[in-house]
Write an enzyme that holds these catalytic residues in place. Structure first.
Site, PDB file in Angstrom:
ATOM      1  N   ASP A  26       0.858  -1.192   0.000  1.00  0.00           N
ATOM      2  CA  ASP A  26       0.000   0.000   0.000  1.00  0.00           C
ATOM      3  C   ASP A  26       0.890   1.237   0.000  1.00  0.00           C
ATOM      4  O   ASP A  26       2.100   1.132   0.184  1.00  0.00           O
ATOM      5  CB  ASP A  26      -0.950  -0.003   1.206  1.00  0.00           C
ATOM      6  CG  ASP A  26      -0.217  -0.228   2.502  1.00  0.00           C
ATOM      7  OD1 ASP A  26       0.963   0.168   2.605  1.00  0.00           O
ATOM      8  OD2 ASP A  26      -0.807  -0.800   3.434  1.00  0.00           O
TER       9      ASP A  26
ATOM     10  N   ASP B 209       9.245   5.143  12.898  1.00  0.00           N
ATOM     11  CA  ASP B 209       9.821   4.107  13.751  1.00  0.00           C
ATOM     12  C   ASP B 209      11.233   3.673  13.346  1.00  0.00           C
ATOM     13  O   ASP B 209      12.190   3.931  14.050  1.00  0.00           O
ATOM     14  CB  ASP B 209       8.871   2.911  13.918  1.00  0.00           C
ATOM     15  CG  ASP B 209       8.281   2.391  12.615  1.00  0.00           C
ATOM     16  OD1 ASP B 209       8.674   2.883  11.543  1.00  0.00           O
ATOM     17  OD2 ASP B 209       7.429   1.484  12.666  1.00  0.00           O
TER      18      ASP B 209
ATOM     19  N   ASP C 230       1.729   5.199   1.179  1.00  0.00           N
ATOM     20  CA  ASP C 230       1.521   6.263   2.156  1.00  0.00           C
ATOM     21  C   ASP C 230       2.177   7.544   1.650  1.00  0.00           C
ATOM     22  O   ASP C 230       3.339   7.535   1.262  1.00  0.00           O
ATOM     23  CB  ASP C 230       2.137   5.873   3.502  1.00  0.00           C
ATOM     24  CG  ASP C 230       1.490   4.607   4.059  1.00  0.00           C
ATOM     25  OD1 ASP C 230       0.260   4.577   4.156  1.00  0.00           O
ATOM     26  OD2 ASP C 230       2.225   3.651   4.366  1.00  0.00           O
TER      27      ASP C 230
HETATM   28  P1  ATP Z   1       3.462  -2.268   5.665  1.00  0.00           P
HETATM   29  O1  ATP Z   1       2.392  -1.341   5.203  1.00  0.00           O
HETATM   30  O2  ATP Z   1       4.224  -2.929   4.581  1.00  0.00           O
HETATM   31  O3  ATP Z   1       3.024  -3.203   6.699  1.00  0.00           O
HETATM   32  P2  ATP Z   1       4.629   0.163   6.634  1.00  0.00           P
HETATM   33  O4  ATP Z   1       6.005   0.483   7.109  1.00  0.00           O
HETATM   34  O5  ATP Z   1       4.142   0.926   5.443  1.00  0.00           O
HETATM   35  O6  ATP Z   1       4.587  -1.393   6.404  1.00  0.00           O
HETATM   36  P3  ATP Z   1       2.361   1.269   7.977  1.00  0.00           P
HETATM   37  O7  ATP Z   1       1.682   0.772   9.186  1.00  0.00           O
HETATM   38  O8  ATP Z   1       1.638   1.321   6.688  1.00  0.00           O
HETATM   39  O9  ATP Z   1       3.664   0.369   7.846  1.00  0.00           O
HETATM   40  O10 ATP Z   1       2.930   2.701   8.334  1.00  0.00           O
HETATM   41  C1  ATP Z   1       3.464   3.589   7.364  1.00  0.00           C
HETATM   42  C2  ATP Z   1       4.658   4.333   7.945  1.00  0.00           C
HETATM   43  O11 ATP Z   1       4.250   5.111   9.076  1.00  0.00           O
HETATM   44  C3  ATP Z   1       5.765   3.463   8.473  1.00  0.00           C
HETATM   45  O12 ATP Z   1       6.659   3.061   7.474  1.00  0.00           O
HETATM   46  C4  ATP Z   1       6.420   4.354   9.499  1.00  0.00           C
HETATM   47  O13 ATP Z   1       7.267   5.305   8.858  1.00  0.00           O
HETATM   48  C5  ATP Z   1       5.252   5.103  10.075  1.00  0.00           C
HETATM   49  N1  ATP Z   1       4.706   4.409  11.270  1.00  0.00           N
HETATM   50  C6  ATP Z   1       3.694   3.520  11.305  1.00  0.00           C
HETATM   51  N2  ATP Z   1       3.442   3.105  12.552  1.00  0.00           N
HETATM   52  C7  ATP Z   1       4.308   3.751  13.344  1.00  0.00           C
HETATM   53  C8  ATP Z   1       4.544   3.770  14.737  1.00  0.00           C
HETATM   54  N3  ATP Z   1       3.837   3.008  15.565  1.00  0.00           N
HETATM   55  N4  ATP Z   1       5.520   4.587  15.205  1.00  0.00           N
HETATM   56  C9  ATP Z   1       6.239   5.369  14.364  1.00  0.00           C
HETATM   57  N5  ATP Z   1       6.070   5.385  13.053  1.00  0.00           N
HETATM   58  C10 ATP Z   1       5.111   4.604  12.522  1.00  0.00           C
HETATM   59 MG    MG Z   2       2.180   0.853   4.630  1.00  0.00          MG
END
Ligand code: ATP
Ligand code: MG
EC number: 2.7.7.19
Length: 467
Positions: free
Chosen positions: A84, A165, A86
């Site tokens: 996905d 994170d 962001d």
């Molecule tokens: P995926 O969607 O593949 O599971 P992702 O890294 O994109 O992994 P998301 O939950 O979609 O995870 O979050 C998007 C982004 O937002 C992350 O890459 C990170 O930069 C930030 N993020 C998400 N959750 C947190 C958190 N709990 N603390 C700090 N930053 C966060």
């Molecule tokens: Mg994501």
């Protein structure tokens, strides 16, 4: 790996002007980003979603900053298909909302905008600032333990980056010139396959303990090593997960166990002491009933395999396996107190589920089929008369049969009944009649598969005699 990108990592000089360690968030803020130009990184527009690009262009044309960030850039770097997309921007949620008719503002804890294109949703997030700064929109809240309760303080991209994170999740792809802005040495960590928390890990886990689960999830999914400094505090702070609302943990559990790396994830959660914070009774059952661990691993392995084969999976089946050990322990106790098996299983199921819901909320649409799978374990051995045919018609028969096979595989019960059902399903009418006669001759009502081992593990050594 993309040639230019590797070159970029190997060449010292101007690319390495930011030598700060990513564990040092303050330094990261001062040093500014490393800009990786388009010809030196592997992220190509061809691999990005058209809808995400549309959002970026429209924000850009309206005079806002717009970047792709997080998992989509991390995964593209690694040559994986992003799941996905962001977007991060300096436009406020209201300003984003005004630009896209197909959008809505969601969330309270973190206000973000969802822009919808058919089935695809692009998440647009306004740059977050430091919660203690005096920004216009000042609504960050922290609990006494340091847990971030709300986080809607807007900031600039640099502040936004250090609030993410892991370093590999803080790579920003700019639509202005297709470069990548790397604020925390994320590109270097991708190259060395290291998962490293930005800033002081202990503080960052305390702010949001779910980050510990995210560490495990990414390490298992990407096959990355967690950096020692980011790893050590997990053991010590695992208990902080108990503060997290059950609904949020349910979402995380699905991401942990339904992403194709369940077995590895389960082992890591146990290694870091996180699993008992999520499933305390299951952890206890694993100490008493040796087959419980095997059953869970077998269920996760079969889920992982189905995901690889793009076959459907249901959380109900996994939860059935995760909680079957505690249910069996409870049922045994109830039976020892004189309750017959059928009501004992029902009461045990209900009690174990209601205690588990205090940790992880399992929606009814999953807990009901989970209980059906359990109930059917008592019906599968009863095959006389029309019973086998009725059981065969149950909407949850297939899942229950698969579950029985796993119980046999894990050594909870003797193999045999599973084979009978396999033959029954595959056989023609004639064969089915023969199997029913055979089962009728051997089985009695209330019959259940034979347990392989005593219910409770004996103590290794007897307590010393007291003279
Ligand atoms: P995926 O969607 O593949 O599971 P992702 O890294 O994109 O992994 P998301 O939950 O979609 O995870 O979050 C998007 C982004 O937002 C992350 O890459 C990170 O930069 C930030 N993020 C998400 N959750 C947190 C958190 N709990 N603390 C700090 N930053 C966060
Ligand atoms: Mg994501």
């Amino acid at each position: 790996m993309f040639k230019g990108f590797t070159r970029f990592l190997q060449s010292p000089g101007e690319h390495l002007r930011s030598l700060f360690g990513p564990d040092d968030a303050a330094a990261a803020e001062l040093a500014g980003p490393r800009i990786i130009p388009r010809n030196e990184h592997p992220v190509s527009r061809q691999h990005l979603s058209e809808s995400a690009l549309k959002v970026l262009y429209r924000l850009h044309n309206a005079g806002y900053e717009a970047y792709l960030v997080g998992g989509c850039i991390r995964d593209s770097f690694l040559g994986r298909m992003p799941k996905d997309f962001d977007v991060a921007t300096d436009a406020t949620p209201e300003q984003v909302r005004e630009l896209f008719r197909n959008s809505r503002i969601i969330g309270r804890r973190f206000r973000i905008v969802h822009v919808r294109f058919g089935r695809e949703v692009i998440e647009v997030t306004t740059f977050r600032g430091r919660p203690n700064d005096d920004h216009g929109d000042h609504i960050a809240q922290q609990s006494e333990q340091g847990l971030l309760l709300r986080d809607n303080v807007w900031g600039n991209i640099q502040e936004d980056a250090v609030r993410r994170d892991f370093t590999i999740n803080a790579l920003y792809y700019s639509i202005a010139d297709f470069s990548i802005h790397d604020f925390a040495n994320g590109a270097r960590d991708i190259e060395s396959r290291t998962l490293r928390m930005i800033g002081d890990p202990t503080t960052r886990y305390r702010e949001d303990p779910v980050r510990m689960l995210r560490a495990i999830r990414f390490a298992a999914k990407l096959d990355f090593q967690i950096a020692p400094g980011s790893e050590a505090p997990i053991h010590e702070q695992a208990h902080l997960l108990l503060q997290i609302p059950p609904a949020r943990l349910f979402d995380e559990i699905l991401k942990l166990f339904m992403a194709g790396h369940g077995v590895e994830t389960f082992r890591m959660l146990r290694h870091y002491g996180l699993f008992p914070m999520l499933f305390p009774e299951t952890e206890e059952a694993m100490a008493t009933l040796p087959w419980t661990e095997g059953l869970i691993e077998a269920a996760l392995a079969s889920t992982d395999k189905r995901i690889r084969e793009e076959r459907p999976v249901t959380p109900a089946f996994l939860f059935a396996a995760l909680l079957w050990g505690p249910v069996q322990l409870r049922q045994a106790t109830l039976e020892e107190d004189g309750m017959p098996p059928i009501p004992a299983l029902q009461l045990a199921s209900q009690q174990v589920l209601s205690r588990q819901l205090k940790h992880i909320s399992i929606p009814k649409r999953f807990s009901m089929p989970m209980r059906d799978i359990w109930d059917l374990q008592q019906r599968l051995p009863l095959r006389r008369g029309k019973r086998a045919l009725q059981t065969r018609e149950h909407p949850r028969f297939r899942a229950a049969y698969d579950f029985l096979l796993l119980r046999e595989e894990a050594g909870e019960v003797e193999p045999g009944l599973g084979d009978w059902w396999t033959a029954f399903q595959e056989g023609d009418e004639h064969e089915q009649m023969r199997l029913l006669e055979k089962a009728g001759a051997n089985a009695t009502p209330g019959d259940r598969p034979k347990r392989r081992r005593p219910r409770k593990r004996r103590r290794r050594s007897a307590p010393p005699d007291n003279p």
